[in-house]
Design an enzyme around this catalytic site. Structure first.
Site, mmCIF file in Angstrom:
data_model
loop_
_atom_site.group_PDB
_atom_site.id
_atom_site.type_symbol
_atom_site.label_atom_id
_atom_site.label_comp_id
_atom_site.label_asym_id
_atom_site.label_seq_id
_atom_site.Cartn_x
_atom_site.Cartn_y
_atom_site.Cartn_z
ATOM 1 C CB SER A 153 -0.794 0.469 1.340
ATOM 2 O OG SER A 153 -1.514 1.250 1.183
ATOM 3 C CE1 TYR A 166 -4.387 -2.567 4.766
ATOM 4 C CE2 TYR A 166 -3.729 -1.258 4.050
ATOM 5 C CZ TYR A 166 -4.108 -2.111 3.651
ATOM 6 O OH TYR A 166 -4.381 -2.452 2.461
#
Length: 247
Positions: A153, A166
């Site tokens: 990401s 995350y």
């Protein structure tokens, strides 16, 4: 590679395992791999969703896939060792592995992150990938040219406020990929990561509830990169993170 056009039989005779195959990017990848000749192993926690993908593949004329119902939150090292043994017994090898399944956790200040939530996100996003990859290295080594893809990401290489759990999990994921790539350089195995970018998925909707999903690319729109990295055309690529939607 972002506009890679795979031949209809580009992945013929390949066996590829996809985690989180019941929806979103995992589903799109499974369908794309199967459409280009791969036998896909569909792994996910919701059997009904996996069966839906299975039916779509069979109906469209793709090779019959396999289903592995497994909740990464509770899976142990033994689950993955058993899965590896089954893959070797049934298929003789594993040509590809797409680590797609992830959980978002909560968007909140790091000070407020509970130990329980931190452990849950790390279990699904990191530890499960470590244990699964470790167990599957044997069937992967039996393939003439194997590709392992991790999902990263933008917050996995530049931290962002409130994305603590995350982001940390994705930083660690990229690190694990790089370690493996270095350890297995000059072998038949290669390890890379994909940052899919803003894509129309349920996780994206959870993170950005006010966003118009119609403004985002659908998962199938970014599949050329996934097909390229699973094909033998990318056999020289190793230890890299590819951005599916560069700005």
């Amino acid at each position: 590679m972002l506009n890679y056009v795979a031949s209809p039989n580009e992945l013929e005779n390949k066996v590829i395992l996809v985690t989180g195959a019941g929806g979103g990017i995992g589903k799109a990848a499974a369908l794309s791999f199967a459409a280009h000749g791969a036998t896909v192993i569909l792994l996910g926690r919701t059997v009904k969703k996996l069966e839906n993908v299975y039916d779509q593949i069979v109906t469209s004329g793709g090779p019959e896939p396999a289903i592995v119902p497994l909740d990464l939150k509770g899976a142990t090292a033994q689950h993955y060792r058993d899965m590896a043994a089954t893959i070797i017994n049934q298929f003789g090898k594993l040509d590809g592995l797409l680590h797609n399944a992830s959980v978002l956790g909560h968007l909140e200040p790091l000070k407020q992150i509970t130990e329980e939530l931190f452990d849950e996100v790390m279990q699904v996003n990191l530890k499960s990938e470590f244990l699964m990859t470790q167990a599957l290295l044997d069937p992967l080594a039996l393939a003439p040219c194997a590709s392992v893809l991790f999902t990263s990401s933008s917050v996995g290489n530049k931290g962002r406020a409130y994305w603590g759990t995350y982001a940390i999990s994705k930083f660690a994921t990229e690190g694990m990929m790089q370690v493996l790539a270095d350890e297995y350089s000059n072998t038949s195995l290669r390890f890379n990561a994909i940052n899919p970018g803003a894509t129309r998925t349920s996780m994206r909707a959870k993170a950005f509830p006010a966003e118009n999903p119609d403004d985002l690319k659908a998962p199938q729109d970014i599949m050329p990169l996934y097909l390229y990295l699973m094909s033998d055309e990318s056999k020289s690529e190793n230890g890299k993170t590819f951005v599916a939607q560069p700005k």
